[in-house]
Design a protein around this motif. Structure first.
Motif, mmCIF file in Angstrom:
data_model
loop_
_atom_site.group_PDB
_atom_site.id
_atom_site.type_symbol
_atom_site.label_atom_id
_atom_site.label_comp_id
_atom_site.label_asym_id
_atom_site.label_seq_id
_atom_site.Cartn_x
_atom_site.Cartn_y
_atom_site.Cartn_z
ATOM 1 N N VAL A 65 0.840 -1.209 0.000
ATOM 2 C CA VAL A 65 0.000 0.000 0.000
ATOM 3 C C VAL A 65 0.868 1.249 0.000
ATOM 4 N N VAL A 66 1.880 1.256 0.870
ATOM 5 C CA VAL A 66 2.777 2.414 0.935
ATOM 6 C C VAL A 66 3.539 2.573 -0.372
ATOM 7 N N ARG A 67 4.040 1.461 -0.900
ATOM 8 C CA ARG A 67 4.805 1.509 -2.145
ATOM 9 C C ARG A 67 3.946 2.000 -3.306
ATOM 10 N N THR A 68 2.714 1.527 -3.391
ATOM 11 C CA THR A 68 1.819 1.967 -4.460
ATOM 12 C C THR A 68 1.503 3.444 -4.340
ATOM 13 N N THR A 69 1.299 3.902 -3.106
ATOM 14 C CA THR A 69 1.024 5.320 -2.893
ATOM 15 C C THR A 69 2.207 6.182 -3.336
ATOM 16 N N VAL A 70 3.418 5.741 -3.017
ATOM 17 C CA VAL A 70 4.614 6.484 -3.436
ATOM 18 C C VAL A 70 4.725 6.492 -4.961
ATOM 19 N N LEU A 71 4.483 5.326 -5.588
ATOM 20 C CA LEU A 71 4.580 5.241 -7.044
ATOM 21 C C LEU A 71 3.559 6.136 -7.740
ATOM 22 N N SER A 72 2.428 6.385 -7.076
ATOM 23 C CA SER A 72 1.395 7.209 -7.704
ATOM 24 C C SER A 72 1.844 8.654 -7.881
ATOM 25 N N PHE A 73 2.923 9.057 -7.202
ATOM 26 C CA PHE A 73 3.461 10.406 -7.348
ATOM 27 C C PHE A 73 4.720 10.424 -8.216
ATOM 28 N N MET A 74 4.967 9.323 -8.948
ATOM 29 C CA MET A 74 6.176 9.226 -9.764
ATOM 30 C C MET A 74 5.802 8.997 -11.224
ATOM 31 N N ASP A 75 6.804 9.043 -12.083
ATOM 32 C CA ASP A 75 6.551 8.913 -13.509
ATOM 33 C C ASP A 75 6.325 7.458 -13.899
ATOM 34 N N ARG A 85 0.759 15.004 -10.817
ATOM 35 C CA ARG A 85 0.491 14.955 -12.253
ATOM 36 C C ARG A 85 -0.364 13.745 -12.642
ATOM 37 N N ASN A 86 -0.129 12.596 -12.019
ATOM 38 C CA ASN A 86 -0.906 11.398 -12.348
ATOM 39 C C ASN A 86 -2.368 11.553 -11.952
ATOM 40 N N TYR A 87 -2.624 12.235 -10.841
ATOM 41 C CA TYR A 87 -4.007 12.441 -10.410
ATOM 42 C C TYR A 87 -4.701 13.479 -11.290
ATOM 43 N N VAL A 88 -3.953 14.485 -11.720
ATOM 44 C CA VAL A 88 -4.514 15.458 -12.672
ATOM 45 C C VAL A 88 -4.849 14.759 -13.981
ATOM 46 N N TRP A 89 -3.932 13.887 -14.430
ATOM 47 C CA TRP A 89 -4.180 13.096 -15.647
ATOM 48 C C TRP A 89 -5.458 12.273 -15.516
ATOM 49 N N MET A 90 -5.676 11.696 -14.335
ATOM 50 C CA MET A 90 -6.836 10.825 -14.127
ATOM 51 C C MET A 90 -8.147 11.574 -14.329
ATOM 52 N N PHE A 91 -8.192 12.820 -13.892
ATOM 53 C CA PHE A 91 -9.453 13.557 -13.929
ATOM 54 C C PHE A 91 -9.547 14.539 -15.094
ATOM 55 N N THR A 92 -8.600 14.493 -16.016
ATOM 56 C CA THR A 92 -8.652 15.400 -17.160
ATOM 57 C C THR A 92 -8.661 14.678 -18.505
ATOM 58 N N ARG A 93 -8.156 13.462 -18.565
ATOM 59 C CA ARG A 93 -8.153 12.733 -19.830
ATOM 60 C C ARG A 93 -9.544 12.197 -20.137
ATOM 61 N N PRO A 94 -10.080 12.459 -21.330
ATOM 62 C CA PRO A 94 -11.451 12.022 -21.650
ATOM 63 C C PRO A 94 -11.647 10.517 -21.517
ATOM 64 N N PHE A 289 0.654 -2.635 -16.376
ATOM 65 C CA PHE A 289 1.279 -3.847 -16.898
ATOM 66 C C PHE A 289 1.325 -3.926 -18.421
ATOM 67 N N ARG A 290 0.437 -3.243 -19.102
ATOM 68 C CA ARG A 290 0.460 -3.274 -20.567
ATOM 69 C C ARG A 290 1.230 -2.089 -21.135
ATOM 70 N N TYR A 291 1.002 -0.902 -20.572
ATOM 71 C CA TYR A 291 1.627 0.300 -21.102
ATOM 72 C C TYR A 291 2.892 0.701 -20.334
ATOM 73 N N GLY A 292 3.162 0.043 -19.210
ATOM 74 C CA GLY A 292 4.361 0.360 -18.436
ATOM 75 C C GLY A 292 4.297 1.682 -17.699
ATOM 76 N N GLU A 293 3.109 2.231 -17.501
ATOM 77 C CA GLU A 293 2.938 3.494 -16.789
ATOM 78 C C GLU A 293 2.622 3.188 -15.317
ATOM 79 N N LEU A 294 3.674 2.923 -14.548
ATOM 80 C CA LEU A 294 3.475 2.541 -13.154
ATOM 81 C C LEU A 294 2.846 3.658 -12.330
ATOM 82 N N GLY A 295 3.221 4.887 -12.634
ATOM 83 C CA GLY A 295 2.673 6.011 -11.878
ATOM 84 C C GLY A 295 1.178 6.164 -12.078
ATOM 85 N N GLN A 296 0.728 6.096 -13.315
ATOM 86 C CA GLN A 296 -0.689 6.251 -13.591
ATOM 87 C C GLN A 296 -1.486 5.047 -13.088
#
Length: 326
Positions: A65-75, A85-94, A289-296
């Motif tokens: 849980v801690v590791r995932t939370t940290v990764l959510s703030f990384m690229d 940036r990842n959270y902004v992406w989540m709520f702005t991408r159509p 796992f498909r796109y390699g975007e661990l942060g998103q």
């Protein structure tokens, strides 16, 4: 593609270690629940037994849980800090907004309809002549995995050209009524609703079993008194049965809501998340796992965790109040 045992040996070893750890934790918890500590020596004994379980929970639950939370703030590769940036992406991408919309639709529709269907089942089969047989048939979908049930319903929604025999039940009925065969899983947002039907079909049996037990727990004298007063069956349900089993209905609703938020198998098996049917769990898998975007992917996982936790806390409080009332 062949399977090389030697190359996969480390993964198999970790699998064995994980299963052994799970069994160890389960056994320790059974001992702890069976007999709680009373003296100082028993407290030390309990600490020795629960210590490994606590360590496994720390490694297998808290750290991820801690590791995932940290990764959510990384690229994407998980190396550079990107902040929110990842959270902004989540709520702005159509396309992600469509995913969130679909998840909201699942949560609003599936738990309510599954619980309502289970309640109807429970009322209709209560004290019926073949009650056990009826309950067994209605509960049977719960014995099927989500993937198996999805494959079954994928055949139900199957499409063939108009000049061919229809193998899908839905298209067969549709053509018998005079319509043209339709690609049901491509029609938006109907395809999402058709996926929700699969979850309702599975979970309605679970709701029926729990609610049927609650109905049978209603004191017989209350039912008889209501009938003597001349209430109709419909009035009996709305004024007596439903108010008395409402705490159980709430628990079933919350349980199915949690299951709905985590739904993955159905979407992945039937549509793969295509045609605007993806949900948070499926998109989390795609991004990580498909796109390699661990942060998103991690940001989606954290958001899903935030949605599930309040429901779990509400369920715990509801269960505790029910026990205190008894």
């Amino acid at each position: 593609m062949g399977f090389d045992v030697l190359s996969e040996l480390p993964k198999l070893l970790w699998l064995v270690i994980g299963v052994a750890g799970f069994l160890a934790v389960f056994g320790v918890l059974l001992v702890a629940v069976d007999r709680g500590p009373r003296t100082r020596a028993e407290w030390w004994q309990a600490a020795c037994f629960l210590g490994p379980a606590a360590l496994l929970l720390l490694v297998g639950l808290v750290y991820p849980v801690v590791r995932t939370t940290v990764l959510s703030f990384m690229d994407g590769p998980g190396q550079a800090w990107v902040g929110l940036r990842n959270y902004v992406w989540m709520f702005t991408r159509p396309e992600i907004l469509v995913v969130l919309r679909n998840t909201l639709l699942w949560v609003l529709v599936a738990p309510v309809l599954a619980t309502a269907t289970g309640l109807v089942y429970a009322v209709l089969v209560d004290r019926a002549r073949y009650e056990s047989l009826a309950k067994s048939l209605l509960f049977m979908p719960m014995a099927i995995s989500f993937v198996g049930a999805s494959i079954i319903w994928k055949f139900v929604y199957a499409h063939r050209p108009a000049d061919s025999d229809q193998i899908g039940v839905l298209n067969q009925v549709w053509t018998m009524l005079g319509g043209e065969p339709r690609l049901w899983l491509l029609d938006q947002p109907l395809n999402t609703l058709l996926l929700i039907v699969i979850l309702i079909w599975i979970q309605a049996g679970f709701a029926m079993v729990i609610l049927s037990a609650a109905i049978k727990a209603i004191p017989t004298d209350i039912i008889e008194a209501a009938r003597i007063d001349g209430v109709s069956p419909l009035q009996l349900f709305w004024r007596v049965t439903l108010p008395m089993i409402w705490p159980t209905v709430a628990v079933v609703l919350i349980t199915i809501s949690v299951q709905t938020l985590k739904v993955f198998d159905i979407v992945r098996t039937v549509t793969g998340g295509q045609f605007s049917t993806s949900v948070i769990a499926n998109e989390m898998y795609n991004q990580a796992f498909r796109y390699g975007e661990l942060g998103q992917g991690s940001a989606l996982a954290v958001f899903l965790f935030v949605l599930v936790v309040p429901l779990v806390l509400i369920q715990i409080r509801s269960t505790r109040r029910t026990r205190e009332a008894q």
